[in-house]
Scaffold this active site. Structure first.
Site, short mmCIF file in Angstrom:
data_model
loop_
_atom_site.label_atom_id
_atom_site.label_comp_id
_atom_site.label_asym_id
_atom_site.label_seq_id
_atom_site.Cartn_x
_atom_site.Cartn_y
_atom_site.Cartn_z
N THR A 210 -17.98 2.58 -39.94
CA THR A 210 -17.98 2.63 -41.40
C THR A 210 -17.98 4.08 -41.85
O THR A 210 -17.68 4.99 -41.06
CB THR A 210 -19.18 1.81 -41.96
OG1 THR A 210 -19.07 1.74 -43.38
CG2 THR A 210 -20.53 2.39 -41.60
N ASN A 211 -18.30 4.34 -43.11
CA ASN A 211 -18.29 5.71 -43.64
C ASN A 211 -19.47 5.88 -44.60
O ASN A 211 -20.23 4.95 -44.83
CB ASN A 211 -16.95 6.01 -44.31
CG ASN A 211 -16.65 5.02 -45.41
OD1 ASN A 211 -17.36 4.94 -46.40
ND2 ASN A 211 -15.59 4.23 -45.22
N LYS A 212 -19.57 7.07 -45.18
CA LYS A 212 -20.78 7.39 -45.95
C LYS A 212 -20.73 6.94 -47.42
O LYS A 212 -21.63 7.25 -48.19
CB LYS A 212 -21.04 8.90 -45.91
CG LYS A 212 -21.56 9.34 -44.55
CD LYS A 212 -21.37 10.79 -44.29
CE LYS A 212 -22.36 11.74 -44.87
NZ LYS A 212 -22.09 13.14 -44.50
N SER A 213 -19.71 6.19 -47.80
CA SER A 213 -19.63 5.78 -49.21
C SER A 213 -20.80 4.87 -49.58
O SER A 213 -21.12 3.92 -48.86
CB SER A 213 -18.32 5.02 -49.43
OG SER A 213 -18.34 4.42 -50.70
N ALA A 277 -14.01 3.33 -50.26
CA ALA A 277 -13.59 4.18 -49.15
C ALA A 277 -13.14 3.22 -48.05
O ALA A 277 -13.97 2.61 -47.37
CB ALA A 277 -14.74 5.04 -48.69
#
Ligand code: CTP
Length: 403
Positions: A210-213, A277
């Protein structure tokens, strides 16, 4: 400027134990910029006092004694005519019956008769009283006359029983109030899709890429679109945020699920805002079982995901109503150049360029600093603002593009 700023809200408080919650509502509305005039019935004053409300609103609160005071002959008309909204929360079965029959024996009920603004009623009472045919018929009468009814929530009741009769919590009440106040806004009756959060691509049943959004900017955009009167569909990945009241929420996890949701929702939408994101890569073969460390460090092969905005661009001819497509460009270098390239390659009407290398803008933080690039070449650098203010400005620009 929030939809609550400088709005005049008449808050009727009646004699339910939930009257104490109305003080919190008055306080939160005031903090959001509204001017709140509370009117308490005699029964409400058994639980709370005008001073409670004066203390949190900074404005005079009214009681039945004012019905016979110096300004009595004009007070109810003055209050009723200058309000943007009359909210009665909590509303007892007794006040509900009086409203349904046009009775005017208290400052609140006489003001309700004199007011020309929308009326939002939040009934709160014992479950049996709420379900009683008399109460239900009174509610039907009021609904037919155009009143907005916020159904009570289920749970523990003051009687010790459990059932439907609780006054909904303050955020739910404020959410309903925002929807009513925003109903004639710039985006009234237009369907707006907002995507939010970082997608999650499974590696195995317990792990994801995943990502930091955080989803905060997307949720703020959904709220700002609701405040502007839009019919909002929020397509969201799992986040810790509470969706804004009034939005239809579609929960997704992966880029593929988000793509499917966006394509099916876009057939009748006028605006698409891709604030999510979206993963560009996903594990090619997610393991069926949890990867065990005894098996050694796994070699994960990735494959590309489909670009949702490009997929939408390729289907614009089928999406007859879709007029404005908005993207975000999260960049750590060459911000405007990269954003301009995305604006063109994804055939967007507007892109918000986001410098994610700054500590006060972009992922996870409360503030944002974006530059808006429009398809017609216009450029607008917005200052550092809260994500809500950024969202409100973007919604205003999007409404401009729809005209
Ligand atoms: N986006 C999308 N589908 C993807 C990836 C991104 O629709 N598979 C959207 C995002 O929601 C955003 C815009 O495209 O509105 C730009 O996303 P961004 O991550 O900045 O750019 P990418 O196209 O992924 O390119 P790169 O990561 O290489 O900069």
């Amino acid at each position: 400027m929030s939809v609550l700023s400088n709005k005049r809200i008449l808050l009727g408080v009646t004699g339910s134990i939930a009257a104490y919650k109305a003080a919190d509502l008055a306080s939160k509305l005031t903090q959001a910029g509204a001017q709140v005039d509370a009117i308490l019935t005699d029964a409400a004053q058994k639980f709370v006092t005008p001073l409670t409300f004066q203390s949190v609103t900074g404005r005079r609160a009214y009681a039945d004694s004012d019905l016979w005071g110096d300004e009595a002959h004009v007070l109810h008309v003055g209050l009723g005519h200058t309000a943007d909204l009359l909210v009665i929360a909590p509303c007892t079965a007794n006040t509900l019956a009086k409203l349904a029959h046009g009775q005017a024996d208290s400052l609140l009920t006489v003001t309700a008769l004199a007011s020309t603004c929308p009326l939002l009623i939040a009934p709160a009472m014992d479950g049996g009283m709420y379900n009683h045919a008399a109460t239900q018929e009174n509610l039907d009468t009021l609904k037919k006359r155009g009143a907005y009814i916020l159904e009570p929530s289920e749970g523990h009741l003051a009687s010790g029983l459990s059932g439907k009769g609780r006054l909904p919590e303050t955020p739910e009440l404020i959410g309903r109030i925002r929807v009513i106040l925003g109903r004639d806004g710039w985006l009234a009756n237009r369907k707006v899709i907002v995507t939010a959060g970082g997608t999650q691509e499974p590696l195995d049943p317990v792990r994801v890429l995943t990502n930091k959004s955080s989803g905060k900017q997307g949720y703020a955009l959904a709220q700002a679109a609701l405040d502007a009167g839009a019919q909002v569909t929020l397509i969201t990945t799992p986040t810790s945020l509470t969706p804004p009241v009034g939005a239809e929420v579609v929960h997704v996890q992966t880029a593929k699920q988000m793509l499917d949701a966006v394509l099916s929702q876009s057939s009748d939408a006028e605006v698409l805002i891709m604030a999510a994101a979206v993963a560009d890569f996903r594990p090619k073969n997610a393991a069926q079982d949890k990867m065990k460390k005894e098996s050694g460090v796994p070699q994960v092969e990735l494959e590309g995901t489909e670009d949702i905005l490009k997929a939408v661009a390729g289907r614009r001819s089928e999406m007859k109503r879709l007029k404005v497509v908005v993207g975000f460009a999260a960049e750590s270098r060459d911000l405007l150049e990269n954003a301009a390239n995305k604006l063109e390659s994804k055939r967007l009407d507007l892109i918000a360029a986001n410098d994610i290398s700054a500590s006060d803008a972009g992922f996870s933080v409360e503030t944002n600093r974006v530059t808006l690039l429009f398809a017609d070449g216009r450029k607008e650098a917005l200052p550092l603002m809260s994500k809500m203010d950024t969202a409100e400005t973007m919604i205003e620009r999007i409404a401009g593009l729809l005209e």
